[in-house]
Design a protein around this motif. Structure first.
Motif, PDB file in Angstrom:
ATOM      1  N   TYR A 129       0.963  -0.896  -0.014  1.00  0.00           N
ATOM      2  CA  TYR A 129      -0.466  -0.180  -0.152  1.00  0.00           C
ATOM      3  C   TYR A 129       0.748   1.525   0.057  1.00  0.00           C
ATOM      4  O   TYR A 129       2.007   1.531   0.620  1.00  0.00           O
ATOM      5  CB  TYR A 129      -1.153  -0.227   1.242  1.00  0.00           C
ATOM      6  CG  TYR A 129      -2.420   1.405   1.187  1.00  0.00           C
ATOM      7  CD1 TYR A 129      -3.159   0.723   0.079  1.00  0.00           C
ATOM      8  CD2 TYR A 129      -1.919   2.105   2.427  1.00  0.00           C
ATOM      9  CE1 TYR A 129      -4.109   2.035   0.634  1.00  0.00           C
ATOM     10  CE2 TYR A 129      -2.644   3.640   2.106  1.00  0.00           C
ATOM     11  CZ  TYR A 129      -3.597   3.458   1.428  1.00  0.00           C
ATOM     12  OH  TYR A 129      -4.423   3.945   1.250  1.00  0.00           O
ATOM     13  N   ALA A 130       0.647   1.870  -0.967  1.00  0.00           N
ATOM     14  CA  ALA A 130       1.040   3.210  -1.290  1.00  0.00           C
ATOM     15  C   ALA A 130       0.948   4.238  -0.419  1.00  0.00           C
ATOM     16  O   ALA A 130      -0.384   4.632  -0.887  1.00  0.00           O
ATOM     17  CB  ALA A 130       1.610   3.684  -2.314  1.00  0.00           C
ATOM     18  N   THR A 131       1.658   4.940   0.902  1.00  0.00           N
ATOM     19  CA  THR A 131       0.966   6.133   1.424  1.00  0.00           C
ATOM     20  C   THR A 131       1.027   7.335   0.863  1.00  0.00           C
ATOM     21  O   THR A 131       2.196   7.627   0.076  1.00  0.00           O
ATOM     22  CB  THR A 131       1.512   6.108   2.631  1.00  0.00           C
ATOM     23  OG1 THR A 131       2.711   6.247   3.038  1.00  0.00           O
ATOM     24  CG2 THR A 131       1.378   4.515   3.410  1.00  0.00           C
ATOM     25  N   ARG A 132       0.820   8.604   1.387  1.00  0.00           N
ATOM     26  CA  ARG A 132       0.507   9.231   0.391  1.00  0.00           C
ATOM     27  C   ARG A 132       2.089  10.450   1.229  1.00  0.00           C
ATOM     28  O   ARG A 132       2.464  11.588   0.887  1.00  0.00           O
ATOM     29  CB  ARG A 132      -0.738  10.645   0.893  1.00  0.00           C
ATOM     30  CG  ARG A 132      -1.766  10.438  -0.403  1.00  0.00           C
ATOM     31  CD  ARG A 132      -1.513  10.586  -1.775  1.00  0.00           C
ATOM     32  NE  ARG A 132      -2.543  11.293  -2.434  1.00  0.00           N
ATOM     33  CZ  ARG A 132      -2.940  11.530  -3.844  1.00  0.00           C
ATOM     34  NH1 ARG A 132      -2.197  12.470  -3.494  1.00  0.00           N
ATOM     35  NH2 ARG A 132      -4.532  11.637  -4.080  1.00  0.00           N
ATOM     36  N   TRP A 189      -2.129  12.898   4.694  1.00  0.00           N
ATOM     37  CA  TRP A 189      -0.884  13.265   3.797  1.00  0.00           C
ATOM     38  C   TRP A 189       0.518  13.882   4.070  1.00  0.00           C
ATOM     39  O   TRP A 189       1.218  13.153   3.385  1.00  0.00           O
ATOM     40  CB  TRP A 189      -1.560  14.170   3.279  1.00  0.00           C
ATOM     41  CG  TRP A 189      -2.645  13.055   1.282  1.00  0.00           C
ATOM     42  CD1 TRP A 189      -3.171  11.746   2.401  1.00  0.00           C
ATOM     43  CD2 TRP A 189      -3.549  13.534   0.624  1.00  0.00           C
ATOM     44  NE1 TRP A 189      -4.724  11.517   1.346  1.00  0.00           N
ATOM     45  CE2 TRP A 189      -4.342  12.989   0.410  1.00  0.00           C
ATOM     46  CE3 TRP A 189      -3.021  14.988  -0.667  1.00  0.00           C
ATOM     47  CZ2 TRP A 189      -5.600  13.326  -0.802  1.00  0.00           C
ATOM     48  CZ3 TRP A 189      -3.455  15.002  -1.434  1.00  0.00           C
ATOM     49  CH2 TRP A 189      -4.710  14.054  -1.581  1.00  0.00           C
ATOM     50  N   GLN A 190       0.502  13.989   5.359  1.00  0.00           N
ATOM     51  CA  GLN A 190       1.512  14.966   5.663  1.00  0.00           C
ATOM     52  C   GLN A 190       2.903  13.337   6.530  1.00  0.00           C
ATOM     53  O   GLN A 190       2.504  12.846   7.068  1.00  0.00           O
ATOM     54  CB  GLN A 190       1.706  15.922   6.771  1.00  0.00           C
ATOM     55  CG  GLN A 190       0.911  16.731   5.457  1.00  0.00           C
ATOM     56  CD  GLN A 190       0.113  18.153   6.464  1.00  0.00           C
ATOM     57  OE1 GLN A 190       1.224  18.518   7.098  1.00  0.00           O
ATOM     58  NE2 GLN A 190      -0.460  18.503   5.781  1.00  0.00           N
ATOM     59  N   GLU A 210      -8.257   5.834  -0.777  1.00  0.00           N
ATOM     60  CA  GLU A 210      -7.506   7.290  -0.468  1.00  0.00           C
ATOM     61  C   GLU A 210      -8.076   7.313   0.947  1.00  0.00           C
ATOM     62  O   GLU A 210      -8.305   6.332   1.482  1.00  0.00           O
ATOM     63  CB  GLU A 210      -8.452   7.872  -0.826  1.00  0.00           C
ATOM     64  CG  GLU A 210      -7.645   9.240  -1.155  1.00  0.00           C
ATOM     65  CD  GLU A 210      -6.689   9.670  -1.773  1.00  0.00           C
ATOM     66  OE1 GLU A 210      -5.416   9.027  -1.096  1.00  0.00           O
ATOM     67  OE2 GLU A 210      -6.238   9.458  -2.849  1.00  0.00           O
ATOM     68  N   GLN A 211      -6.567   8.260   1.266  1.00  0.00           N
ATOM     69  CA  GLN A 211      -6.669   8.184   2.555  1.00  0.00           C
ATOM     70  C   GLN A 211      -7.077   9.318   2.297  1.00  0.00           C
ATOM     71  O   GLN A 211      -7.681  10.511   1.647  1.00  0.00           O
ATOM     72  CB  GLN A 211      -4.884   8.438   3.041  1.00  0.00           C
ATOM     73  CG  GLN A 211      -4.092   6.919   3.077  1.00  0.00           C
ATOM     74  CD  GLN A 211      -3.116   7.225   2.998  1.00  0.00           C
ATOM     75  OE1 GLN A 211      -2.102   7.434   2.318  1.00  0.00           O
ATOM     76  NE2 GLN A 211      -2.176   7.465   4.630  1.00  0.00           N
ATOM     77  N   PRO A 258      -3.611   4.311   6.007  1.00  0.00           N
ATOM     78  CA  PRO A 258      -3.710   2.623   5.530  1.00  0.00           C
ATOM     79  C   PRO A 258      -4.104   1.932   6.059  1.00  0.00           C
ATOM     80  O   PRO A 258      -4.064   0.756   5.767  1.00  0.00           O
ATOM     81  CB  PRO A 258      -2.308   3.157   5.202  1.00  0.00           C
ATOM     82  CG  PRO A 258      -1.176   4.219   6.244  1.00  0.00           C
ATOM     83  CD  PRO A 258      -2.614   4.902   6.448  1.00  0.00           C
ATOM     84  N   THR A 259      -4.348   2.064   7.755  1.00  0.00           N
ATOM     85  CA  THR A 259      -4.376   1.019   8.571  1.00  0.00           C
ATOM     86  C   THR A 259      -5.635   0.359   8.475  1.00  0.00           C
ATOM     87  O   THR A 259      -6.284  -0.281   8.011  1.00  0.00           O
ATOM     88  CB  THR A 259      -4.569   1.666   9.731  1.00  0.00           C
ATOM     89  OG1 THR A 259      -3.600   1.780  10.568  1.00  0.00           O
ATOM     90  CG2 THR A 259      -5.487   0.541  11.181  1.00  0.00           C
ATOM     91  N   ALA A 260      -6.597   1.251   7.775  1.00  0.00           N
ATOM     92  CA  ALA A 260      -8.339   0.581   7.663  1.00  0.00           C
ATOM     93  C   ALA A 260      -7.904  -0.336   6.189  1.00  0.00           C
ATOM     94  O   ALA A 260      -8.570  -0.981   5.855  1.00  0.00           O
ATOM     95  CB  ALA A 260      -8.993   1.861   7.531  1.00  0.00           C
ATOM     96  N   ALA A 261      -7.569   0.241   5.414  1.00  0.00           N
ATOM     97  CA  ALA A 261      -7.393  -0.529   3.659  1.00  0.00           C
ATOM     98  C   ALA A 261      -6.882  -1.885   4.548  1.00  0.00           C
ATOM     99  O   ALA A 261      -7.150  -3.052   3.785  1.00  0.00           O
ATOM    100  CB  ALA A 261      -5.945   0.619   3.385  1.00  0.00           C
TER     101      ALA A 261
END
Length: 197
Positions: free
Chosen positions: A98-101, A196-197, A190-191, A166-169
């Motif tokens: 999973y790629a995070t913002r 995002w920071q 999406e987050q 991301p935890t929910a995903a």
């Protein structure tokens, strides 16, 4: 009632982990750590003093060291955050990257910790740790739209609050793949903007 180790391994064995090729992102790993004989998992609330994502709900984890495999990184972070040391044979399998913002590529690692492991949360990193029964995460997610993205933001209504990606995903994919045997993908979710920071 929990899942047996064999059931979890079999479900993950039927699932084709999907890695992402994102060399622009920093590698990280999180552990979905099963306790209470497979009836619960460990979820933390990050310390309010942390520079990144203070106070957010998270699976134990963090950045991988150079050359470190995701399973080794997840186990190291589990030891650093919760004082729980697991051997490599505790690794049961992987969920999708999973790629995070915020610039990370997370690989979720499913770990088996037995019945009642002793936890020693590190207060520098962890404000709270919860043993969350698997039936608590066996819920339908909520999806909301935001102006900043065309992708839906995923939220899990658990623990009397909303847990976000991301935890929910990751938790949703675990529920789908391991608890229900459905090869559901979540990397496109999406987050919320605050993450995002």
């Amino acid at each position: 009632m929990g899942l047996s180790r064999d059931q979890v391994e079999a479900a993950l064995g039927r699932f084709a982990h999907r890695p992402l090729d994102r060399p622009d992102l920093k590698r990280a790993a999180v552990g979905i750590t099963l306790v209470a004989d497979g009836a619960a998992l460990l979820l933390t609330r990050r310390a309010a003093t942390l520079r990144g994502h203070p106070g957010q709900w998270a699976l134990p984890g963090g950045r991988t060291d150079p050359g470190e495999a995701p399973g080794a990184a997840a186990r190291r972070e589990l030891a650093e955050e919760l004082g729980l040391v697991l051997d490599a044979d505790a690794e049961l399998g992987l969920l999708d990257d999973y790629a995070t913002r915020s610039g990370y590529l997370i690989t979720p690692v499913v770990l088996w910790a037995g019945i009642a492991p002793v936890l020693r949360p590190n207060p520098v990193e962890v404000a709270e740790v919860h043993r969350v029964p698997l039936d608590v995460i066996d819920v339908e997610p909520r999806f909301v739209t935001i102006a900043e993205s065309d992708a839906p933001v995923i939220q899990l209504p658990i623990l009397d609050r909303l847990v976000h990606a991301p935890t929910a995903a990751v938790l949703h994919q675990f529920r789908e793949v391991v608890q229900h045997g459905r090869p559901t993908r979540v990397a496109h979710f999406e987050q919320p903007v605050f993450a995002w920071q």
